[in-house]
Design an enzyme around this catalytic site. Structure first.
Site, PDB file in Angstrom:
ATOM      1  N   ASP A  86       0.825  -1.210   0.000  1.00  0.00           N
ATOM      2  CA  ASP A  86       0.000   0.000   0.000  1.00  0.00           C
ATOM      3  C   ASP A  86       0.858   1.259   0.000  1.00  0.00           C
ATOM      4  O   ASP A  86       0.374   2.340  -0.308  1.00  0.00           O
ATOM      5  CB  ASP A  86      -0.920   0.019   1.222  1.00  0.00           C
ATOM      6  CG  ASP A  86      -0.154  -0.152   2.524  1.00  0.00           C
ATOM      7  OD1 ASP A  86       0.193  -1.299   2.872  1.00  0.00           O
ATOM      8  OD2 ASP A  86       0.143   0.855   3.194  1.00  0.00           O
ATOM      9  N   GLU A 126       6.111  -7.636  -2.247  1.00  0.00           N
ATOM     10  CA  GLU A 126       4.665  -7.829  -2.149  1.00  0.00           C
ATOM     11  C   GLU A 126       4.273  -8.982  -3.073  1.00  0.00           C
ATOM     12  O   GLU A 126       4.669  -9.014  -4.231  1.00  0.00           O
ATOM     13  CB  GLU A 126       3.983  -6.525  -2.576  1.00  0.00           C
ATOM     14  CG  GLU A 126       2.478  -6.566  -2.606  1.00  0.00           C
ATOM     15  CD  GLU A 126       1.858  -6.776  -1.227  1.00  0.00           C
ATOM     16  OE1 GLU A 126       2.097  -5.984  -0.308  1.00  0.00           O
ATOM     17  OE2 GLU A 126       1.134  -7.794  -1.075  1.00  0.00           O
ATOM     18  N   ASP A 185       7.267 -13.748  -3.197  1.00  0.00           N
ATOM     19  CA  ASP A 185       6.952 -14.252  -1.867  1.00  0.00           C
ATOM     20  C   ASP A 185       8.071 -13.814  -0.914  1.00  0.00           C
ATOM     21  O   ASP A 185       9.265 -13.954  -1.247  1.00  0.00           O
ATOM     22  CB  ASP A 185       6.881 -15.786  -1.958  1.00  0.00           C
ATOM     23  CG  ASP A 185       6.807 -16.429  -0.597  1.00  0.00           C
ATOM     24  OD1 ASP A 185       5.729 -16.381   0.019  1.00  0.00           O
ATOM     25  OD2 ASP A 185       7.836 -16.957  -0.128  1.00  0.00           O
ATOM     26  N   ASP A 238       5.552  -6.103   7.373  1.00  0.00           N
ATOM     27  CA  ASP A 238       4.269  -5.404   7.311  1.00  0.00           C
ATOM     28  C   ASP A 238       3.166  -6.364   6.875  1.00  0.00           C
ATOM     29  O   ASP A 238       2.052  -5.947   6.586  1.00  0.00           O
ATOM     30  CB  ASP A 238       4.438  -4.280   6.276  1.00  0.00           C
ATOM     31  CG  ASP A 238       3.265  -3.328   6.250  1.00  0.00           C
ATOM     32  OD1 ASP A 238       2.550  -3.246   7.251  1.00  0.00           O
ATOM     33  OD2 ASP A 238       3.074  -2.673   5.208  1.00  0.00           O
ATOM     34  N   SER A 239       3.452  -7.647   6.801  1.00  0.00           N
ATOM     35  CA  SER A 239       2.432  -8.569   6.303  1.00  0.00           C
ATOM     36  C   SER A 239       1.381  -8.796   7.378  1.00  0.00           C
ATOM     37  O   SER A 239       1.604  -8.561   8.563  1.00  0.00           O
ATOM     38  CB  SER A 239       3.058  -9.887   5.883  1.00  0.00           C
ATOM     39  OG  SER A 239       3.754 -10.418   6.972  1.00  0.00           O
ATOM     40  N   ASP A 258      -1.429 -11.420   8.506  1.00  0.00           N
ATOM     41  CA  ASP A 258      -1.791 -12.378   9.543  1.00  0.00           C
ATOM     42  C   ASP A 258      -1.030 -13.678   9.405  1.00  0.00           C
ATOM     43  O   ASP A 258      -0.604 -14.032   8.315  1.00  0.00           O
ATOM     44  CB  ASP A 258      -3.286 -12.682   9.454  1.00  0.00           C
ATOM     45  CG  ASP A 258      -4.090 -11.712  10.273  1.00  0.00           C
ATOM     46  OD1 ASP A 258      -3.803 -11.600  11.477  1.00  0.00           O
ATOM     47  OD2 ASP A 258      -4.981 -11.070   9.717  1.00  0.00           O
TER      48      ASP A 258
END
Lengths: 284, 284
Positions: A86, A106, A137, A155-156, A158
């Protein structure tokens, strides 16, 4: 009209936000992506039905993962953001002139495209010449990286679904290897309040504590997170988040914030007793 | 079965809790009172549809209004709790042997009766010989009290409805008069995050700041509060919550807590930038 988005924070608690309009809905290779507009949180994006960020509260998250390590490490030049498509974290980091390169890894290209279209004031950071996006990945990207980053921000989202690999012991080991000898890693530590989140929170601390010589946890209040309470991990090879904290130097940079202050930095590491206790139990 | 209790935190955000069973519902002279049992928060009580406390998170609130002033004021003997008919704050206070008397002023007798029936493990504090319940309006009770309390805790709920008088300038003045020369008043300061709460929060700080020589604000994370974030006011005639803080003495008392620590005490006064800013604006 009653038009609500609801997110189950556990099977037994949900947060609902009144929606003005659904702006986007799509299915990428990895997940369902939706963008909504709301009175209370402005525009927000959800992945598989979970709010990732909203215009109203993204500043808290982005500031806390950025400025805490930046006020500790004396010379950050190369940063890796895992997730972060983002652009919010990159945007905060770009305020530091000392930073030379920011790699953003990302997995999901559609997520980046949607953010560029609906959140251009944040995603614009991805167009900066110091930022490079890698559609890959996180774990695979890290595998052969040795001693090149001063700071890694995970920042990933869950520890479930396609980002699951980013919460394994192997992942912490890979981050350790990819960091320089004085590198710092910051990661999302989840919310400790609800029973079902507590287990994930314990497991994360156990792994980081065993992988890094210094491993501390800090907190922030983020309204759209489960129970409104979120923890971050600070795992470090050399610098301690309090003993090596440099408030005078950081204040000298005159960086504008809405949440972070050098005063709050100290307070963020002063945790409630029940959180201290559960972390300490995993350090045995 | 889908059986949910929902509370609107603003017109556009709501928190919902899955209910196992409604245990009580009644209408007193002042308000509607309900007791529910839930998987996530255990038993909880709501007044006019707003959660007042739950078994799962009441410890945070009760500890924060009690131990923060108790670790600052060196000799508290006489305490007044305005509201507090559930007994939670009284229960925390009773851990201090130095406290001689606790006056609890509660308007609504039915609220006390319901708490005694459904939350006996908390309400039992009201039966202690050091505690005296006065069924009266807080403002009226205070009117002729001069210099008798070391500590006043305003435990009343919201600046609306029948407790509205407890959020006026007159009320802060009455509390000032009822306190001894070195007295402290602690009060609920609301949540600063949502726009509609921010106005009430500003107005409260303005009144306390003008009524007391020392007026500071501190924070806690309470999941059932709007946005999960709650502020408390610390208004004082003599003692400063940080400069006069006595961690060593407090730790010597060996009081058991789940949330409060003397470390957290310091951190609780380190507020986010946006909260600092809005409070400072009211100090002009």
């Amino acid at each position: 009209m009653e038009f609500w988005f609801s997110e189950l924070h556990t099977g037994n608690v949900k947060l609902s936000v009144r929606i003005e309009k659904q702006l986007f809905s799509g299915e990428s290779e990895y997940q369902r992506i939706d963008v909504f507009d709301s009175e209370e949180f402005g525009k927000f994006i959800s992945l598989d039905g979970e709010i990732v960020f909203s215009e109203k509260d993204e500043f808290i998250y982005d500031e806390m993962v950025t400025h805490v390590p930046m006020a500790v490490h004396p010379h950050v030049k190369n940063v890796l953001i895992i997730g972060g498509g983002d652009g919010g974290v990159a945007k905060e980091l770009l305020q530091y002139k000392s930073i030379e390169s920011i790699d953003v890894v990302e997995t999901d290209r559609m997520f980046v495209d949607v953010c560029r279209e609906y959140f251009p004031e944040v995603a614009c950071a991805l167009d900066d010449e110091r930022v490079k996006i890698h559609y890959d990945d996180g774990l695979r990207f890290l595998r052969n990286k040795k001693g090149i980053y001063d700071l890694i921000i995970n920042d990933s989202t869950d520890p479930f679904g396609h980002t699951e690999g980013l919460f394994t012991k192997e992942f912490y080991g890979s981050c350790y290897n990819a960091l320089k000898d004085d590198g710092i890693m910051v990661y999302q530590h989840g919310s400790p309040f609800y029973d079902e989140d507590e287990a994930a929170c314990r497991s994360m601390h156990r792994k980081a504590f065993r992988s890094f010589p210094i491993s501390r946890v800090y907190q922030a209040h983020i309204p759209t997170c489960p129970s409104g309470y979120w923890l971050f991990g600070f795992a470090s090879k050399k610098y301690h988040p309090i003993k090596d904290f440099k408030p005078k130097e950081w204040n000298g940079l005159k960086i504008e914030t809405w949440y972070y202050t050098t005063h709050l930095h100290m307070g963020a590491f002063m945790l409630p007793k029940y959180v201290e206790d559960l972390l300490e139990e995993e350090e045995q």
